[in-house]
Design a protein around this motif. Structure first.
Motif, PDB file in Angstrom:
ATOM      1  N   UNK A 103       0.851  -1.189   0.000  1.00 47.82           N
ATOM      2  CA  UNK A 103       0.000   0.000   0.000  1.00 47.82           C
ATOM      3  C   UNK A 103       0.889   1.243   0.000  1.00 47.82           C
ATOM      4  N   UNK A 104       0.833   2.062  -1.061  1.00 47.85           N
ATOM      5  CA  UNK A 104       1.628   3.290  -1.082  1.00 47.85           C
ATOM      6  C   UNK A 104       1.039   4.331  -0.131  1.00 47.85           C
ATOM      7  N   UNK A 105       1.882   5.208   0.330  1.00 49.11           N
ATOM      8  CA  UNK A 105       1.426   6.256   1.226  1.00 49.11           C
ATOM      9  C   UNK A 105       2.084   7.578   0.849  1.00 49.11           C
ATOM     10  N   UNK A 106       1.464   8.647   1.270  1.00 53.95           N
ATOM     11  CA  UNK A 106       2.057   9.973   1.214  1.00 53.95           C
ATOM     12  C   UNK A 106       2.444  10.357   2.625  1.00 53.95           C
ATOM     13  N   UNK A 107       3.247  11.368   2.756  1.00 55.90           N
ATOM     14  CA  UNK A 107       3.649  11.807   4.092  1.00 55.90           C
ATOM     15  C   UNK A 107       3.624  13.330   4.156  1.00 55.90           C
ATOM     16  N   UNK A 108       3.073  13.839   5.257  1.00 54.10           N
ATOM     17  CA  UNK A 108       3.057  15.264   5.538  1.00 54.10           C
ATOM     18  C   UNK A 108       4.093  15.514   6.626  1.00 54.10           C
ATOM     19  N   UNK A 109       4.963  16.499   6.396  1.00 52.43           N
ATOM     20  CA  UNK A 109       6.050  16.806   7.315  1.00 52.43           C
ATOM     21  C   UNK A 109       5.840  18.221   7.849  1.00 52.43           C
ATOM     22  N   UNK A 110       5.804  18.337   9.174  1.00 51.19           N
ATOM     23  CA  UNK A 110       5.721  19.636   9.842  1.00 51.19           C
ATOM     24  C   UNK A 110       6.974  19.791  10.692  1.00 51.19           C
ATOM     25  N   UNK A 111       7.543  20.987  10.697  1.00 49.10           N
ATOM     26  CA  UNK A 111       8.731  21.229  11.505  1.00 49.10           C
ATOM     27  C   UNK A 111       8.714  22.650  12.032  1.00 49.10           C
ATOM     28  N   UNK A 112       9.346  22.843  13.188  1.00 48.61           N
ATOM     29  CA  UNK A 112       9.419  24.194  13.748  1.00 48.61           C
ATOM     30  C   UNK A 112      10.552  25.006  13.133  1.00 48.61           C
ATOM     31  N   UNK A 113      11.449  24.350  12.389  1.00 53.32           N
ATOM     32  CA  UNK A 113      12.502  25.026  11.627  1.00 53.32           C
ATOM     33  C   UNK A 113      12.602  24.337  10.271  1.00 53.32           C
ATOM     34  N   UNK A 114      13.140  25.005   9.253  1.00 49.91           N
ATOM     35  CA  UNK A 114      13.274  24.344   7.958  1.00 49.91           C
ATOM     36  C   UNK A 114      14.183  23.116   8.043  1.00 49.91           C
ATOM     37  N   UNK A 115      13.748  22.034   7.419  1.00 51.83           N
ATOM     38  CA  UNK A 115      14.550  20.822   7.298  1.00 51.83           C
ATOM     39  C   UNK A 115      14.482  20.346   5.851  1.00 51.83           C
ATOM     40  N   UNK A 116      15.506  19.646   5.440  1.00 51.42           N
ATOM     41  CA  UNK A 116      15.512  19.025   4.126  1.00 51.42           C
ATOM     42  C   UNK A 116      14.980  17.614   4.295  1.00 51.42           C
ATOM     43  N   UNK A 117      14.019  17.227   3.460  1.00 54.39           N
ATOM     44  CA  UNK A 117      13.435  15.889   3.518  1.00 54.39           C
ATOM     45  C   UNK A 117      13.699  15.215   2.182  1.00 54.39           C
ATOM     46  N   UNK A 118      14.319  14.050   2.243  1.00 52.16           N
ATOM     47  CA  UNK A 118      14.620  13.316   1.031  1.00 52.16           C
ATOM     48  C   UNK A 118      14.018  11.926   1.114  1.00 52.16           C
ATOM     49  N   UNK A 119      13.402  11.514   0.016  1.00 49.30           N
ATOM     50  CA  UNK A 119      12.886  10.160  -0.122  1.00 49.30           C
ATOM     51  C   UNK A 119      13.807   9.470  -1.118  1.00 49.30           C
ATOM     52  N   UNK A 120      14.853   8.750  -0.627  1.00 55.88           N
ATOM     53  CA  UNK A 120      15.808   8.142  -1.548  1.00 55.88           C
ATOM     54  C   UNK A 120      15.125   7.147  -2.463  1.00 55.88           C
ATOM     55  N   UNK A 121      15.472   7.200  -3.735  1.00 56.91           N
ATOM     56  CA  UNK A 121      14.898   6.277  -4.719  1.00 56.91           C
ATOM     57  C   UNK A 121      15.414   4.867  -4.478  1.00 56.91           C
ATOM     58  N   UNK A 122      14.522   3.926  -4.555  1.00 55.63           N
ATOM     59  CA  UNK A 122      14.865   2.515  -4.434  1.00 55.63           C
ATOM     60  C   UNK A 122      15.251   2.023  -5.825  1.00 55.63           C
ATOM     61  N   UNK A 123      16.439   1.490  -5.977  1.00 56.63           N
ATOM     62  CA  UNK A 123      16.929   1.076  -7.291  1.00 56.63           C
ATOM     63  C   UNK A 123      16.094  -0.048  -7.897  1.00 56.63           C
ATOM     64  N   UNK A 124      15.407  -0.849  -7.078  1.00 55.96           N
ATOM     65  CA  UNK A 124      14.589  -1.942  -7.604  1.00 55.96           C
ATOM     66  C   UNK A 124      13.186  -1.476  -7.988  1.00 55.96           C
ATOM     67  N   UNK A 125      12.844  -0.240  -7.623  1.00 53.22           N
ATOM     68  CA  UNK A 125      11.469   0.225  -7.775  1.00 53.22           C
ATOM     69  C   UNK A 125      11.156   0.518  -9.234  1.00 53.22           C
ATOM     70  N   UNK A 126       9.884   0.405  -9.595  1.00 46.19           N
ATOM     71  CA  UNK A 126       9.463   0.797 -10.934  1.00 46.19           C
ATOM     72  C   UNK A 126       9.767   2.272 -11.183  1.00 46.19           C
ATOM     73  N   UNK A 127       9.907   2.654 -12.429  1.00 47.81           N
ATOM     74  CA  UNK A 127      10.257   4.026 -12.791  1.00 47.81           C
ATOM     75  C   UNK A 127       9.283   5.033 -12.183  1.00 47.81           C
ATOM     76  N   UNK A 128       8.009   4.707 -12.118  1.00 47.62           N
ATOM     77  CA  UNK A 128       7.011   5.648 -11.597  1.00 47.62           C
ATOM     78  C   UNK A 128       7.292   6.008 -10.138  1.00 47.62           C
ATOM     79  N   UNK A 129       7.888   5.105  -9.386  1.00 43.18           N
ATOM     80  CA  UNK A 129       8.169   5.370  -7.979  1.00 43.18           C
ATOM     81  C   UNK A 129       9.465   6.130  -7.798  1.00 43.18           C
ATOM     82  N   UNK A 130      10.266   6.295  -8.835  1.00 46.24           N
ATOM     83  CA  UNK A 130      11.541   6.967  -8.692  1.00 46.24           C
ATOM     84  C   UNK A 130      11.483   8.434  -9.080  1.00 46.24           C
ATOM     85  N   UNK A 131      10.292   8.973  -9.201  1.00 48.72           N
ATOM     86  CA  UNK A 131      10.170  10.389  -9.552  1.00 48.72           C
ATOM     87  C   UNK A 131      10.590  11.247  -8.363  1.00 48.72           C
ATOM     88  N   UNK A 132      11.018  12.452  -8.634  1.00 52.11           N
ATOM     89  CA  UNK A 132      11.447  13.355  -7.575  1.00 52.11           C
ATOM     90  C   UNK A 132      10.256  13.775  -6.730  1.00 52.11           C
TER      91      UNK A 132
END
Length: 106
Positions: free
Chosen positions: A76-105
């Motif tokens: 089951x795919x999910x989305x994620x909402x991120x709240x922070x009290x200061x700016x943070x960088x959030x990265x979702x590293x691409x899984x090399x085995x994943x289909x191309x559609x899941x490797x989008x930025x």
């Protein structure tokens, strides 16, 4: 209802899967207090889960580490909402085995 008092919010909606890692990076001089809420199609939101990212550090998190049991199914795919009290960088590293559609930025 969020308990984070701050000004920074973002969402990742590119179909993260349970087991995927999120990288939270705090480049600031103080702690970042972050809340993550995971949303799966047809299910109730999971969270918010609270984490602290120390200054000038990265924190790696998976849904399983934060939520334990009660997760949506492994496929089951999910989305994620991120709240922070200061700016943070959030990265979702691409899984090399994943289909191309899941490797989008995010």
């Amino acid at each position: 209802m969020s308990t984070v008092v701050g000004k920074w919010k973002m969402a990742i909606a590119d179909g993260c899967m349970p087991g995927d890692r999120l990288v939270l990076f705090n480049a600031g001089a103080g702690n970042a207090h972050v809340e993550l809420t995971f949303c799966a199609e047809g299910g109730r939101p999971l969270g918010p889960f609270r984490v602290v990212v120390p200054p000038r550090r990265a924190r790696f998190a998976t849904l399983e580490e934060l939520a334990g049991s009660g997760l949506p199914g492994r496929r089951v795919p999910y989305g994620v909402v991120v709240l922070s009290d200061v700016p943070v960088l959030v990265q979702h590293p691409a899984d090399q085995d994943a289909p191309q559609a899941r490797r989008s930025a995010a």
